[in-house]
Design a protein around this motif. Structure first.
Motif, PDB file in Angstrom:
ATOM      1  N   THR A 158       0.844  -1.201   0.000  1.00 19.67           N
ATOM      2  CA  THR A 158       0.000   0.000   0.000  1.00 19.67           C
ATOM      3  C   THR A 158       0.877   1.248   0.000  1.00 19.67           C
ATOM      4  OG1 THR A 158      -1.871   1.062   1.137  1.00 19.67           O
ATOM      5  CG2 THR A 158      -0.160   0.082   2.531  1.00 19.67           C
ATOM      6  N   SER A 159       0.254   2.386   0.252  1.00 16.19           N
ATOM      7  CA  SER A 159       0.968   3.660   0.304  1.00 16.19           C
ATOM      8  C   SER A 159       0.284   4.546   1.325  1.00 16.19           C
ATOM      9  CB  SER A 159       0.940   4.351  -1.068  1.00 16.19           C
ATOM     10  OG  SER A 159      -0.396   4.744  -1.388  1.00 16.19           O
ATOM     11  N   THR A 160       0.942   5.624   1.699  1.00 15.38           N
ATOM     12  CA  THR A 160       0.318   6.539   2.655  1.00 15.38           C
ATOM     13  C   THR A 160      -0.934   7.183   2.061  1.00 15.38           C
ATOM     14  OG1 THR A 160       1.967   8.160   1.933  1.00 15.38           O
ATOM     15  CG2 THR A 160       2.331   7.108   4.056  1.00 15.38           C
ATOM     16  N   GLY A 161      -0.919   7.435   0.761  1.00 15.00           N
ATOM     17  CA  GLY A 161      -2.102   7.992   0.120  1.00 15.00           C
ATOM     18  C   GLY A 161      -3.288   7.046   0.221  1.00 15.00           C
ATOM     19  N   GLU A 162      -3.043   5.750   0.050  1.00 19.52           N
ATOM     20  CA  GLU A 162      -4.119   4.767   0.172  1.00 19.52           C
ATOM     21  C   GLU A 162      -4.585   4.636   1.612  1.00 19.52           C
ATOM     22  OE1 GLU A 162      -2.585   1.181  -1.515  1.00 19.52           O
ATOM     23  OE2 GLU A 162      -3.184   1.735  -3.557  1.00 19.52           O
ATOM     24  N   ILE A 163      -3.642   4.684   2.555  1.00 18.87           N
ATOM     25  CA  ILE A 163      -4.016   4.570   3.966  1.00 18.87           C
ATOM     26  C   ILE A 163      -4.877   5.763   4.381  1.00 18.87           C
ATOM     27  CG2 ILE A 163      -3.089   4.629   6.320  1.00 18.87           C
ATOM     28  CD1 ILE A 163      -0.715   2.943   5.150  1.00 18.87           C
ATOM     29  N   ALA A 164      -4.464   6.965   4.007  1.00 19.29           N
ATOM     30  CA  ALA A 164      -5.291   8.141   4.300  1.00 19.29           C
ATOM     31  C   ALA A 164      -6.638   8.033   3.598  1.00 19.29           C
ATOM     32  CB  ALA A 164      -4.571   9.416   3.885  1.00 19.29           C
ATOM     33  N   GLY A 165      -6.658   7.413   2.422  1.00 23.30           N
ATOM     34  CA  GLY A 165      -7.900   7.239   1.690  1.00 23.30           C
ATOM     35  C   GLY A 165      -8.869   6.288   2.359  1.00 23.30           C
ATOM     36  N   LEU A 166      -8.359   5.403   3.219  1.00 21.58           N
ATOM     37  CA  LEU A 166      -9.229   4.488   3.954  1.00 21.58           C
ATOM     38  C   LEU A 166     -10.114   5.228   4.960  1.00 21.58           C
ATOM     39  CD1 LEU A 166      -6.776   1.513   4.655  1.00 21.58           C
ATOM     40  CD2 LEU A 166      -8.709   1.542   3.056  1.00 21.58           C
ATOM     41  N   VAL A 167      -9.766   6.461   5.253  1.00 23.51           N
ATOM     42  CA  VAL A 167     -10.589   7.262   6.164  1.00 23.51           C
ATOM     43  C   VAL A 167     -11.903   7.644   5.484  1.00 23.51           C
ATOM     44  CG1 VAL A 167     -10.668   9.349   7.596  1.00 23.51           C
ATOM     45  CG2 VAL A 167      -8.499   8.139   7.277  1.00 23.51           C
ATOM     46  N   ALA A 168     -11.915   7.727   4.155  1.00 16.31           N
ATOM     47  CA  ALA A 168     -13.121   8.093   3.395  1.00 16.31           C
ATOM     48  C   ALA A 168     -14.265   7.124   3.704  1.00 16.31           C
ATOM     49  CB  ALA A 168     -12.813   8.070   1.902  1.00 16.31           C
ATOM     50  N   PRO A 169     -15.497   7.622   3.744  1.00 11.90           N
ATOM     51  CA  PRO A 169     -15.950   8.979   3.416  1.00 11.90           C
ATOM     52  C   PRO A 169     -15.946   9.934   4.607  1.00 11.90           C
ATOM     53  CG  PRO A 169     -17.842   7.602   3.813  1.00 11.90           C
ATOM     54  CD  PRO A 169     -16.631   6.719   3.969  1.00 11.90           C
ATOM     55  N   ARG A 170     -15.321   9.514   5.715  1.00  8.10           N
ATOM     56  CA  ARG A 170     -15.303  10.377   6.891  1.00  8.10           C
ATOM     57  C   ARG A 170     -14.435  11.611   6.632  1.00  8.10           C
ATOM     58  NH1 ARG A 170     -12.733   6.258  10.598  1.00  8.10           N
ATOM     59  NH2 ARG A 170     -12.142   5.462   8.549  1.00  8.10           N
ATOM     60  N   PRO A 171     -14.728  12.719   7.277  1.00  7.43           N
ATOM     61  CA  PRO A 171     -13.981  13.959   7.048  1.00  7.43           C
ATOM     62  C   PRO A 171     -12.510  13.841   7.453  1.00  7.43           C
ATOM     63  CG  PRO A 171     -16.063  14.408   8.145  1.00  7.43           C
ATOM     64  CD  PRO A 171     -15.871  12.924   8.187  1.00  7.43           C
ATOM     65  N   GLN A 172     -11.661  14.484   6.662  1.00  7.61           N
ATOM     66  CA  GLN A 172     -10.219  14.484   6.939  1.00  7.61           C
ATOM     67  C   GLN A 172      -9.631  15.824   6.531  1.00  7.61           C
ATOM     68  OE1 GLN A 172      -6.217  11.770   5.985  1.00  7.61           O
ATOM     69  NE2 GLN A 172      -8.158  11.265   5.024  1.00  7.61           N
ATOM     70  N   LEU A 173      -8.841  16.399   7.432  1.00  5.71           N
ATOM     71  CA  LEU A 173      -8.101  17.635   7.160  1.00  5.71           C
ATOM     72  C   LEU A 173      -6.618  17.315   7.095  1.00  5.71           C
ATOM     73  CD1 LEU A 173      -7.710  20.782   7.039  1.00  5.71           C
ATOM     74  CD2 LEU A 173      -7.636  20.720   9.556  1.00  5.71           C
ATOM     75  N   ILE A 174      -5.970  17.735   6.011  1.00 10.06           N
ATOM     76  CA  ILE A 174      -4.531  17.544   5.823  1.00 10.06           C
ATOM     77  C   ILE A 174      -3.882  18.912   5.704  1.00 10.06           C
ATOM     78  CG2 ILE A 174      -2.729  16.566   4.367  1.00 10.06           C
ATOM     79  CD1 ILE A 174      -4.866  14.617   3.273  1.00 10.06           C
ATOM     80  N   CYS A 175      -2.920  19.206   6.573  1.00  9.89           N
ATOM     81  CA  CYS A 175      -2.184  20.470   6.517  1.00  9.89           C
ATOM     82  C   CYS A 175      -0.693  20.185   6.382  1.00  9.89           C
ATOM     83  CB  CYS A 175      -2.417  21.302   7.777  1.00  9.89           C
ATOM     84  SG  CYS A 175      -4.115  21.846   8.025  1.00  9.89           S
ATOM     85  N   VAL A 176      -0.036  20.866   5.451  1.00  9.27           N
ATOM     86  CA  VAL A 176       1.410  20.733   5.290  1.00  9.27           C
ATOM     87  C   VAL A 176       2.013  22.099   4.994  1.00  9.27           C
ATOM     88  CG1 VAL A 176       1.305  18.345   4.453  1.00  9.27           C
ATOM     89  CG2 VAL A 176       1.223  20.227   2.812  1.00  9.27           C
ATOM     90  N   GLY A 177       3.292  22.225   5.309  1.00  7.73           N
ATOM     91  CA  GLY A 177       4.057  23.395   4.894  1.00  7.73           C
ATOM     92  C   GLY A 177       4.853  23.042   3.657  1.00  7.73           C
ATOM     93  N   LYS A 178       4.829  23.888   2.650  1.00  9.24           N
ATOM     94  CA  LYS A 178       5.508  23.571   1.393  1.00  9.24           C
ATOM     95  C   LYS A 178       7.029  23.547   1.527  1.00  9.24           C
ATOM     96  CE  LYS A 178       1.956  24.951  -1.916  1.00  9.24           C
ATOM     97  NZ  LYS A 178       1.657  25.768  -3.120  1.00  9.24           N
ATOM     98  N   ASP A 179       7.562  24.144   2.603  1.00  9.90           N
ATOM     99  CA  ASP A 179       9.004  24.129   2.826  1.00  9.90           C
ATOM    100  C   ASP A 179       9.403  23.159   3.938  1.00  9.90           C
ATOM    101  OD1 ASP A 179       9.243  25.998   0.846  1.00  9.90           O
ATOM    102  OD2 ASP A 179       9.727  27.676   2.156  1.00  9.90           O
ATOM    103  N   ASP A 180       8.502  22.266   4.291  1.00  9.64           N
ATOM    104  CA  ASP A 180       8.790  21.261   5.314  1.00  9.64           C
ATOM    105  C   ASP A 180       9.604  20.136   4.674  1.00  9.64           C
ATOM    106  OD1 ASP A 180       8.813  19.271   7.247  1.00  9.64           O
ATOM    107  OD2 ASP A 180       6.688  19.439   7.716  1.00  9.64           O
ATOM    108  N   PRO A 181      10.855  19.890   5.122  1.00  6.57           N
ATOM    109  CA  PRO A 181      11.666  18.843   4.505  1.00  6.57           C
ATOM    110  C   PRO A 181      11.101  17.441   4.700  1.00  6.57           C
ATOM    111  CG  PRO A 181      12.709  19.665   6.511  1.00  6.57           C
ATOM    112  CD  PRO A 181      11.568  20.588   6.212  1.00  6.57           C
TER     113      PRO A 181
END
Length: 236
Positions: A158-181
């Protein structure tokens, strides 16, 4: 990191743990516990293995020991988080249908992995630890993440994208900084494409909320805090 690198390693981690809820840390705007409580939320945080009051063993040592026994440190963390949620759901002052998980950095990874495996969690909101692992490997920045996140064979399945997708259809908020290494743009984009597709397949594309801020590193921002509070009020 918020600890003092001049201290012996087992003691550095004492500054990071459940106490951040009320004491804060540099990566947070201010202590999130009181801020959430003022908004009417009941808040629970527990110390994970090797952190806070459980820091007598280092993360490296605990991860190696777990792997030698055929287990993972991350699996232990998720198990303990799930137990904490079960305990919380039994409280008379908690509506078990309205429990959300949230966190920053390691807490972020725990939030969406836990929501993926525990269907009783109503919503997940996470900051600064969402990226495609395969892309991290390609660019060599995977080593910036801690040993706690070592999951043998994960990329074969699997992948992290698929794992986060398993949360669907429940609400999910994803926040990132574009300069976060730890969450470079290419790795975020790869994960997000998969997660968005799974939310679309579940008929809930609007339940996935994404915030990426330019010029921001591995830290919470005022915009992220506002997004978190708005998300929790909207979906709980």
């Amino acid at each position: 990191m918020s600890w003092d690198s001049t201290l012996p390693r087992p003691w550095r981690a004492l500054r990071i743990g459940a106490s951040e809820l009320v004491d804060g840390r540099p990566a947070l705007l201010d202590p999130p516990g009181p801020a959430l409580a003022r908004q009417g939320f009941i808040v629970l945080s527990i110390d994970m293995p090797t952190f806070g009051e459980r820091a007598s063993v280092t993360e490296d040592a605990a991860a190696k020991a777990a792997l030698w026994h055929g287990r993972t440190l991350f699996g232990q963390m998720l198990s303990e988080q799930a137990a904490a949620v079960s305990w919380l759901a039994e409280r008379s002052d908690v509506d078990p249908r309205r429990i959300a998980v949230t966190g920053l950095s390691m807490g972020a990874a725990l939030a969406y992995f836990l929501a993926a495996i525990d269907r009783g969690i109503a919503a997940a909101a996470h900051l600064c630890c969402y990226a495609d692992f395969a892309t991290l490997l390609e660019t060599g920045v995977h080593d910036l993440h801690g040993h706690y996140l070592t999951i043998p064979g994960m990329l074969r399945e699997t992948s992290t994208g698929e794992i986060a997708g398993l949360v669907a259809p429940r609400p999910q908020l994803i926040c990132v900084g574009k300069d976060d290494p730890l969450t470079p743009p290419d790795a975020v984009a790869a994960a997000l494409q998969t997660t968005q597709a799974l939310y679309a397949n579940a008929g809930a594309p609007a339940s996935l909320v994404f915030l990426a801020q330019p010029g921001v590193g591995h830290q919470e921002t005022p915009a992220m805090r506002r997004a978190l509070l708005t998300f929790l009020h909207n979906y709980l």
